[in-house]
Design an enzyme around this catalytic site. Structure first.
Site, PDB file in Angstrom:
ATOM      1  N   GLU A   1      -1.524 -45.351   0.890  1.00 45.78           N
ATOM      2  CA  GLU A   1      -0.202 -44.752   1.040  1.00 45.78           C
ATOM      3  C   GLU A   1      -0.332 -43.293   1.489  1.00 45.78           C
ATOM      4  O   GLU A   1      -1.423 -42.701   1.406  1.00 45.78           O
ATOM      5  CB  GLU A   1       0.525 -44.828  -0.311  1.00 45.78           C
ATOM      6  CG  GLU A   1       0.770 -46.248  -0.801  1.00 45.78           C
ATOM      7  CD  GLU A   1       1.907 -46.955  -0.065  1.00 45.78           C
ATOM      8  OE1 GLU A   1       2.118 -46.722   1.141  1.00 45.78           O
ATOM      9  OE2 GLU A   1       2.599 -47.755  -0.727  1.00 45.78           O
TER      10      GLU A   1
ATOM     11  N   ASN B   1       5.760 -46.245   6.649  1.00 41.54           N
ATOM     12  CA  ASN B   1       5.394 -44.892   6.205  1.00 41.54           C
ATOM     13  C   ASN B   1       4.000 -44.477   6.689  1.00 41.54           C
ATOM     14  O   ASN B   1       3.466 -43.460   6.258  1.00 41.54           O
ATOM     15  CB  ASN B   1       5.476 -44.783   4.672  1.00 41.54           C
ATOM     16  CG  ASN B   1       4.457 -45.685   3.966  1.00 41.54           C
ATOM     17  OD1 ASN B   1       3.622 -46.305   4.626  1.00 41.54           O
ATOM     18  ND2 ASN B   1       4.519 -45.748   2.656  1.00 41.54           N
TER      19      ASN B   1
ATOM     20  N   ASP C   1      -6.666 -55.916   1.101  1.00 47.27           N
ATOM     21  CA  ASP C   1      -6.071 -55.443  -0.149  1.00 47.27           C
ATOM     22  C   ASP C   1      -5.560 -56.602  -0.998  1.00 47.27           C
ATOM     23  O   ASP C   1      -5.446 -57.739  -0.521  1.00 47.27           O
ATOM     24  CB  ASP C   1      -4.940 -54.439   0.143  1.00 47.27           C
ATOM     25  CG  ASP C   1      -4.091 -54.835   1.335  1.00 47.27           C
ATOM     26  OD1 ASP C   1      -4.073 -56.023   1.687  1.00 47.27           O
ATOM     27  OD2 ASP C   1      -3.437 -53.956   1.909  1.00 47.27           O
TER      28      ASP C   1
ATOM     29  N   HIS D   1       1.151 -46.246   6.319  1.00 48.29           N
ATOM     30  CA  HIS D   1      -0.027 -46.703   5.562  1.00 48.29           C
ATOM     31  C   HIS D   1      -0.808 -47.774   6.320  1.00 48.29           C
ATOM     32  O   HIS D   1      -0.255 -48.504   7.134  1.00 48.29           O
ATOM     33  CB  HIS D   1       0.352 -47.169   4.142  1.00 48.29           C
ATOM     34  CG  HIS D   1       1.050 -48.493   4.040  1.00 48.29           C
ATOM     35  ND1 HIS D   1       1.998 -48.763   3.074  1.00 48.29           N
ATOM     36  CD2 HIS D   1       0.942 -49.637   4.751  1.00 48.29           C
ATOM     37  CE1 HIS D   1       2.417 -50.006   3.199  1.00 48.29           C
ATOM     38  NE2 HIS D   1       1.800 -50.554   4.215  1.00 48.29           N
TER      39      HIS D   1
HETATM   40  C1  F6R Z   1      -1.352 -55.833   3.988  1.00 45.59           C
HETATM   41  C2  F6R Z   1      -1.567 -54.498   4.559  1.00 45.59           C
HETATM   42  C3  F6R Z   1      -0.398 -53.614   4.824  1.00 45.59           C
HETATM   43  C4  F6R Z   1       0.538 -54.227   5.846  1.00 45.59           C
HETATM   44  C5  F6R Z   1       1.728 -53.317   6.111  1.00 45.59           C
HETATM   45  C6  F6R Z   1       2.705 -53.915   7.085  1.00 45.59           C
HETATM   46  O1  F6R Z   1      -2.589 -56.474   3.805  1.00 45.59           O
HETATM   47  O2  F6R Z   1      -2.677 -54.135   4.789  1.00 45.59           O
HETATM   48  O3  F6R Z   1      -0.854 -52.375   5.297  1.00 45.59           O
HETATM   49  O4  F6R Z   1      -0.160 -54.459   7.044  1.00 45.59           O
HETATM   50  O5  F6R Z   1       2.394 -53.053   4.908  1.00 45.59           O
HETATM   51  O6  F6R Z   1       3.297 -55.044   6.523  1.00 45.59           O
HETATM   52  P1  F6R Z   1       4.190 -56.012   7.420  1.00 45.59           P
HETATM   53  O7  F6R Z   1       3.274 -56.644   8.390  1.00 45.59           O
HETATM   54  O8  F6R Z   1       4.716 -57.022   6.410  1.00 45.59           O
HETATM   55  O9  F6R Z   1       5.235 -55.188   8.037  1.00 45.59           O
END
Ligand code: F6R
Length: 270
Positions: free
Chosen positions: A145, A138, A69, A140
């Site tokens: 989301e 959450n 992403d 995702h």
């Molecule tokens: C980022 C991504 C997100 C993160 C998620 C957890 O490329 O794909 O899904 O993996 O938001 O983020 P952290 O690792 O910062 O808790």
């Protein structure tokens, strides 16, 4: 699903790095799907993959990478962009060919066209062999989301307030973080040949419980991984703390290790 519960974040990073290195050794031109965020930091620069490259000669020279992403509107050199993140934490420290690295273009004039071209580039590369994932508290994956279609493809997605807040501590000025991002879809992720989801800390425990033991639901996009036949959920004790079948997963993993150590006995699947 294969559930691996490790003692702490360091052990999770070691295990994940071993999995990536094993794939690269077996298939030097493999295609990796890469997440950003705090969770994979130890896997990338702080610990294992870069060390394996420097000290053990692990070569990324033929590896192809697709990031999951990217924020809409940030210049690739903006320190909060995921392009800058992955360069800073992995690409700049290994021998990967820049031509083989792909990150969604959040500044494209036609964002959906850029997303469609990304899907095509993944197909042209032969699909993703190993999709590494983090998870939001959450539920995702990528920036899919809650409420994302479980069949969604790469597209524009508006971020929830909790995601913006969760990502805010990593930025000097949270107001600079865009509210909109491009992300591979849940359906895109499910097409990877295998998936490795990493989670650390108690804050991720409810999302891991819902992903592994909850019903399949668009409100928990990671639960779509239940449909995939080759998924590993690799977590530390804290992230595993809400799993009801905690003990069973440990027994299953121990049995699997015994089988793999035994002569040619096929390991249990999924
Ligand atoms: C980022 C991504 C997100 C993160 C998620 C957890 O490329 O794909 O899904 O993996 O938001 O983020 P952290 O690792 O910062 O808790």
């Amino acid at each position: 699903m294969r559930i691996i519960i490790e003692r702490d974040a360091g052990a999770v990073a070691l295990r994940a790095a071993a999995r990536v290195a094993d794939l690269i050794h077996r298939s030097p031109a493999c295609v990796l799907g890469l997440p950003t965020g705090r969770t994979p930091l130890a896997l990338y620069r702080e610990l294992e993959l870069v060390r394996k490259h420097r000290e053990e000669g692990l070569s990324f020279s033929r590896v192809v990478a697709f990031n999951l992403d990217e924020y809409v509107g940030l210049h690739p050199h903006h320190p909060q962009s995921y392009t800058a993140y992955i360069r800073r934490n992995l690409f700049d420290h290994v021998d990967i060919d820049a031509a083989n690295t792909h990150v969604l273009n959040g500044r494209a004039e036609d964002l959906q066209l850029a997303c469609d071209a990304y899907e095509e580039a993944i197909r042209d590369a032969g699909g993703i062999d190993l999709q590494i994932l983090g998870i939001g508290s959450n539920g995702h994956i990528g920036f899919n989301e809650p409420g994302s279609s479980l069949g969604s493809r790469t597209r524009v997605k508006t971020l929830t307030r909790e995601t913006i807040e969760a990502n805010a501590p990593s930025t000097e000025d949270p107001r600079e973080l865009p509210r909109v991002a491009l992300t591979m879809g849940v359906g895109t992720i499910l097409e990877a040949k295998s998936c490795l989801l990493l989670a650390l800390g108690e804050g991720k425990a409810p999302a891991i419980r819902d992903t592994v033991e909850g019903p399949l639901a668009a409100q928990v996009p990671a639960s779509a991984l239940q449909l995939h036949r080759d998924v590993t959920i690799l977590v530390d004790e804290a992230a595993a703390s809400r799993l009801q079948r905690h003990e069973y997963y440990r027994e299953m993993e121990a049995a699997r290790q015994r089988l793999e150590a035994g002569a040619g006995v096929p390991a249990e699947e999924g």
